[in-house]
Design a protein around this motif. Sequence first.
Motif, PDB file in Angstrom:
ATOM      1  N   LYS A   1      17.352  83.550 108.194  1.00  0.00           N
ATOM      2  CA  LYS A   1      16.713  83.283 106.898  1.00  0.00           C
ATOM      3  C   LYS A   1      16.639  81.783 106.670  1.00  0.00           C
ATOM      4  O   LYS A   1      17.474  81.015 107.162  1.00  0.00           O
ATOM      5  CB  LYS A   1      17.478  83.969 105.775  1.00  0.00           C
ATOM      6  CG  LYS A   1      17.387  85.480 105.906  1.00  0.00           C
ATOM      7  CD  LYS A   1      17.721  86.160 104.639  1.00  0.00           C
ATOM      8  CE  LYS A   1      17.509  87.663 104.854  1.00  0.00           C
ATOM      9  NZ  LYS A   1      17.919  88.408 103.703  1.00  0.00           N
TER      10      LYS A   1
ATOM     11  N   TYR B   1      16.453  78.550 104.035  1.00  0.00           N
ATOM     12  CA  TYR B   1      16.796  78.059 102.708  1.00  0.00           C
ATOM     13  C   TYR B   1      15.991  76.783 102.456  1.00  0.00           C
ATOM     14  O   TYR B   1      15.789  75.983 103.353  1.00  0.00           O
ATOM     15  CB  TYR B   1      18.275  77.691 102.634  1.00  0.00           C
ATOM     16  CG  TYR B   1      19.211  78.877 102.696  1.00  0.00           C
ATOM     17  CD1 TYR B   1      19.892  79.295 101.561  1.00  0.00           C
ATOM     18  CD2 TYR B   1      19.427  79.556 103.886  1.00  0.00           C
ATOM     19  CE1 TYR B   1      20.753  80.374 101.603  1.00  0.00           C
ATOM     20  CE2 TYR B   1      20.289  80.638 103.942  1.00  0.00           C
ATOM     21  CZ  TYR B   1      20.953  81.038 102.806  1.00  0.00           C
ATOM     22  OH  TYR B   1      21.803  82.109 102.860  1.00  0.00           O
TER      23      TYR B   1
ATOM     24  N   TYR C   1      16.552  78.227  97.236  1.00  0.00           N
ATOM     25  CA  TYR C   1      15.917  79.508  97.526  1.00  0.00           C
ATOM     26  C   TYR C   1      16.208  79.937  98.955  1.00  0.00           C
ATOM     27  O   TYR C   1      16.483  79.110  99.812  1.00  0.00           O
ATOM     28  CB  TYR C   1      14.396  79.404  97.360  1.00  0.00           C
ATOM     29  CG  TYR C   1      13.958  78.980  95.992  1.00  0.00           C
ATOM     30  CD1 TYR C   1      13.689  79.917  95.009  1.00  0.00           C
ATOM     31  CD2 TYR C   1      13.806  77.637  95.684  1.00  0.00           C
ATOM     32  CE1 TYR C   1      13.276  79.533  93.744  1.00  0.00           C
ATOM     33  CE2 TYR C   1      13.399  77.237  94.418  1.00  0.00           C
ATOM     34  CZ  TYR C   1      13.138  78.189  93.459  1.00  0.00           C
ATOM     35  OH  TYR C   1      12.731  77.796  92.204  1.00  0.00           O
ATOM     36  N   ARG C   2      16.081  81.248  99.193  1.00  0.00           N
ATOM     37  CA  ARG C   2      16.227  81.803 100.537  1.00  0.00           C
ATOM     38  C   ARG C   2      15.099  82.805 100.746  1.00  0.00           C
ATOM     39  O   ARG C   2      14.748  83.562  99.841  1.00  0.00           O
ATOM     40  CB  ARG C   2      17.581  82.510 100.655  1.00  0.00           C
ATOM     41  CG  ARG C   2      17.773  83.280 101.943  1.00  0.00           C
ATOM     42  CD  ARG C   2      19.151  83.886 102.057  1.00  0.00           C
ATOM     43  NE  ARG C   2      19.499  84.663 100.894  1.00  0.00           N
ATOM     44  CZ  ARG C   2      20.740  84.825 100.427  1.00  0.00           C
ATOM     45  NH1 ARG C   2      21.756  84.256 101.039  1.00  0.00           N
ATOM     46  NH2 ARG C   2      20.969  85.552  99.375  1.00  0.00           N
ATOM     47  N   PHE C   3      14.536  82.801 101.980  1.00  0.00           N
ATOM     48  CA  PHE C   3      13.515  83.789 102.304  1.00  0.00           C
ATOM     49  C   PHE C   3      13.585  84.159 103.774  1.00  0.00           C
ATOM     50  O   PHE C   3      14.086  83.410 104.603  1.00  0.00           O
ATOM     51  CB  PHE C   3      12.111  83.295 101.923  1.00  0.00           C
ATOM     52  CG  PHE C   3      11.590  82.157 102.755  1.00  0.00           C
ATOM     53  CD1 PHE C   3      10.812  82.385 103.886  1.00  0.00           C
ATOM     54  CD2 PHE C   3      11.870  80.845 102.405  1.00  0.00           C
ATOM     55  CE1 PHE C   3      10.319  81.330 104.647  1.00  0.00           C
ATOM     56  CE2 PHE C   3      11.389  79.785 103.158  1.00  0.00           C
ATOM     57  CZ  PHE C   3      10.609  80.025 104.287  1.00  0.00           C
TER      58      PHE C   3
ATOM     59  N   ASP D   1       9.553  88.016  99.714  1.00  0.00           N
ATOM     60  CA  ASP D   1      10.853  88.447  99.174  1.00  0.00           C
ATOM     61  C   ASP D   1      11.804  87.272  98.963  1.00  0.00           C
ATOM     62  O   ASP D   1      13.008  87.399  99.172  1.00  0.00           O
ATOM     63  CB  ASP D   1      11.496  89.482 100.103  1.00  0.00           C
ATOM     64  CG  ASP D   1      10.818  90.835 100.012  1.00  0.00           C
ATOM     65  OD1 ASP D   1      10.100  91.078  99.027  1.00  0.00           O
ATOM     66  OD2 ASP D   1      11.000  91.641 100.936  1.00  0.00           O
ATOM     67  N   ARG D   2      11.262  86.185  98.525  1.00  0.00           N
ATOM     68  CA  ARG D   2      12.083  84.990  98.253  1.00  0.00           C
ATOM     69  C   ARG D   2      13.072  85.280  97.133  1.00  0.00           C
ATOM     70  O   ARG D   2      12.758  85.965  96.165  1.00  0.00           O
ATOM     71  CB  ARG D   2      11.154  83.839  97.863  1.00  0.00           C
ATOM     72  CG  ARG D   2      11.866  82.604  97.407  1.00  0.00           C
ATOM     73  CD  ARG D   2      10.908  81.516  97.058  1.00  0.00           C
ATOM     74  NE  ARG D   2      10.036  81.883  95.945  1.00  0.00           N
ATOM     75  CZ  ARG D   2       9.179  81.061  95.374  1.00  0.00           C
ATOM     76  NH1 ARG D   2       9.035  79.831  95.832  1.00  0.00           N
ATOM     77  NH2 ARG D   2       8.433  81.444  94.386  1.00  0.00           N
ATOM     78  N   GLU D   3      14.268  84.744  97.278  1.00  0.00           N
ATOM     79  CA  GLU D   3      15.276  84.931  96.237  1.00  0.00           C
ATOM     80  C   GLU D   3      15.929  83.604  95.876  1.00  0.00           C
ATOM     81  O   GLU D   3      16.014  82.702  96.705  1.00  0.00           O
ATOM     82  CB  GLU D   3      16.320  85.955  96.675  1.00  0.00           C
ATOM     83  CG  GLU D   3      17.054  85.576  97.948  1.00  0.00           C
ATOM     84  CD  GLU D   3      18.013  86.657  98.408  1.00  0.00           C
ATOM     85  OE1 GLU D   3      18.726  87.250  97.584  1.00  0.00           O
ATOM     86  OE2 GLU D   3      18.037  86.913  99.622  1.00  0.00           O
ATOM     87  N   VAL D   4      16.401  83.510  94.640  1.00  0.00           N
ATOM     88  CA  VAL D   4      17.112  82.339  94.182  1.00  0.00           C
ATOM     89  C   VAL D   4      18.583  82.511  94.574  1.00  0.00           C
ATOM     90  O   VAL D   4      19.189  83.540  94.272  1.00  0.00           O
ATOM     91  CB  VAL D   4      16.992  82.158  92.653  1.00  0.00           C
ATOM     92  CG1 VAL D   4      17.848  80.996  92.178  1.00  0.00           C
ATOM     93  CG2 VAL D   4      15.546  81.953  92.260  1.00  0.00           C
ATOM     94  N   VAL D   5      19.126  81.510  95.253  1.00  0.00           N
ATOM     95  CA  VAL D   5      20.521  81.547  95.664  1.00  0.00           C
ATOM     96  C   VAL D   5      21.386  80.861  94.617  1.00  0.00           C
ATOM     97  O   VAL D   5      22.416  81.368  94.213  1.00  0.00           O
ATOM     98  CB  VAL D   5      20.711  80.880  97.043  1.00  0.00           C
ATOM     99  CG1 VAL D   5      22.166  80.849  97.460  1.00  0.00           C
ATOM    100  CG2 VAL D   5      19.865  81.593  98.087  1.00  0.00           C
TER     101      VAL D   5
END
Length: 142
Positions: free
Chosen positions: A118, A120, A128-130, A137-141
């Motif tokens: 993945k 960052y 962010y991480r994807f 489907d990117r997500e905030v870490v």
Amino acid sequence: MTQLILMLTLTFGWAMAHAGEYQTNQQTCHGFPRVPSLATPKGVCIGLVADQARVGWNFPRKILFDRGLAYIAAFGGWEKNRGQIWRLDLRDANNISAEKIFGGTDRTHGLRLDVDGKIYYADATAIYRFDPQNPADREVVI
């Protein structure tokens, strides 16, 4: 050494292309048009992979290589939400494709790859991480 050459190419190539001063010649550097105007140590060359005219990024800052692909974090400038994340497919020097994965990021800076594959990246608001296979489907870490 190939990674170093490409990193320099993206950084210096963009700067020179932005100023309209770069010139390539018929020689190549790892399959890419050589930029002879930049002095390099013996055994090292710089090839132009992409420039402002070919890829619409703004102020590229970081580069990450993963299996023939290059991910570029473009700062975007000092105005908010102009940053970008780009993916360049470098597996065929004669057919490089560029894809903007994310736009509207806020002063994007930084790219890292974790052990699970993945990616960052950070901007002025979050980290962010994807998954490169499914960037949507990117997500905030943090």
